[in-house]
Design a protein around this motif. Structure first.
Motif, PDB file in Angstrom:
ATOM      1  N   TYR A 166      34.374  40.008  42.212  1.00 10.47           N
ATOM      2  CA  TYR A 166      35.591  39.263  42.264  1.00 10.47           C
ATOM      3  C   TYR A 166      35.530  37.933  42.617  1.00 10.47           C
ATOM      4  CZ  TYR A 166      40.759  38.183  42.457  1.00 10.47           C
ATOM      5  OH  TYR A 166      42.062  37.832  42.230  1.00 10.47           O
ATOM      6  N   LYS A 167      34.437  37.394  43.397  1.00  6.14           N
ATOM      7  CA  LYS A 167      34.189  36.126  43.743  1.00  6.14           C
ATOM      8  C   LYS A 167      33.844  35.449  42.700  1.00  6.14           C
ATOM      9  CE  LYS A 167      29.396  36.803  45.248  1.00  6.14           C
ATOM     10  NZ  LYS A 167      28.446  37.081  46.000  1.00  6.14           N
ATOM     11  N   ILE A 168      33.243  35.765  41.694  1.00  2.38           N
ATOM     12  CA  ILE A 168      32.905  35.226  40.490  1.00  2.38           C
ATOM     13  C   ILE A 168      34.199  34.571  39.740  1.00  2.38           C
ATOM     14  CG2 ILE A 168      32.030  35.301  38.019  1.00  2.38           C
ATOM     15  CD1 ILE A 168      30.166  37.892  39.381  1.00  2.38           C
ATOM     16  N   LEU A 169      35.286  35.497  39.591  1.00  4.37           N
ATOM     17  CA  LEU A 169      36.406  35.069  39.018  1.00  4.37           C
ATOM     18  C   LEU A 169      37.139  34.060  40.046  1.00  4.37           C
ATOM     19  CD1 LEU A 169      38.009  38.500  37.816  1.00  4.37           C
ATOM     20  CD2 LEU A 169      36.827  36.594  36.405  1.00  4.37           C
ATOM     21  N   VAL A 170      37.135  34.122  41.379  1.00  4.18           N
ATOM     22  CA  VAL A 170      37.918  33.185  42.245  1.00  4.18           C
ATOM     23  C   VAL A 170      36.946  31.726  42.085  1.00  4.18           C
ATOM     24  CG1 VAL A 170      37.946  32.551  44.680  1.00  4.18           C
ATOM     25  CG2 VAL A 170      38.568  35.026  43.843  1.00  4.18           C
ATOM     26  N   GLU A 171      35.664  31.958  41.909  1.00  2.46           N
ATOM     27  CA  GLU A 171      35.053  30.578  41.725  1.00  2.46           C
ATOM     28  C   GLU A 171      35.135  29.926  40.363  1.00  2.46           C
ATOM     29  OE1 GLU A 171      30.792  31.762  42.471  1.00  2.46           O
ATOM     30  OE2 GLU A 171      31.140  31.822  44.450  1.00  2.46           O
ATOM     31  N   ARG A 172      35.258  30.764  39.576  1.00  7.21           N
ATOM     32  CA  ARG A 172      35.570  30.292  38.097  1.00  7.21           C
ATOM     33  C   ARG A 172      37.169  29.520  37.858  1.00  7.21           C
ATOM     34  NH1 ARG A 172      34.326  34.376  33.777  1.00  7.21           N
ATOM     35  NH2 ARG A 172      32.314  33.877  34.416  1.00  7.21           N
TER      36      ARG A 172
END
Length: 188
Positions: A25-31
């Motif tokens: 989920y951190k990928i979506l948060v960073e994006r």
């Protein structure tokens, strides 16, 4: 990467998250953090509150992730969650009679090349009047007005983000301009 390719990558990522790989989920948060912070700053100026609201939005999105429709744009879905969360936050502030943060000056930029102190003072006064007038509009009118003139969004992009027809948005922006004009004229 094309929009359809990005949508497919995000669908796969969301499937992985829902199947137990929550750390993805951190990928979506960073994006999407820049987009969320931009939205939140339209409602709140205090940076500590901005960070708190952004975190709440990402938590809410995570909790609702299983309801995300495949083949939809994740950014549009997340944007809707952010706008609705910020609207609720603003309503709560008004209900509790708390302070409403000042609108960032770039939302109401009229001109930046004033040369004389008199013109700078006049511009500040007009920015203040516009800000005051915008606060008197309903969110139904102020939000599309700001998306159009502050964010420079097309009616089509606004329609996709808000799930409202283009013609309805054009009417809302027109009515917002008309109401702003009337409010400002009463102030003068």
């Amino acid at each position: 990467m094309s929009s359809s390719e990005q949508t497919k990558v995000e669908e796969n990522l969301i499937s992985e998250i829902l199947n137990g790989k929550q750390d993805q989920y951190k990928i979506l948060v960073e994006r999407y953090s820049p987009m969320i912070f931009h939205v939140v700053r339209g409602f709140e100026k205090d940076e500590e509150e901005v960070r708190e609201l952004a975190q709440q939005i990402f938590v809410k999105a995570y909790e609702k992730l299983s309801g995300f429709r495949k083949n939809a744009k994740f950014s549009s879905w997340l944007y809707s969650i952010a706008i609705n969360h910020c609207r609720d936050y603003s309503k709560d502030i008004r209900r509790k009679n708390k302070r409403i943060s000042e609108m960032n000056s770039h939302y109401a930029e009229l001109s930046t090349d004033e040369k004389t102190p008199h013109l700078r003072l006049e511009m500040r006064e007009w920015k203040w009047r516009l800000k005051q007038a915008l606060e008197k509009l309903t969110i139904e009118y102020s939000e599309p007005f700001l998306m159009k003139y502050r964010d420079g969004m097309s009616y089509e992009a606004m329609s996709e983000q808000m799930d409202v027809s283009v013609s309805a948005l054009k009417v809302r922006v027109h009515r917002a301009r008309k109401e702003l004009k009337e409010i400002i004229e009463k102030q003068v």
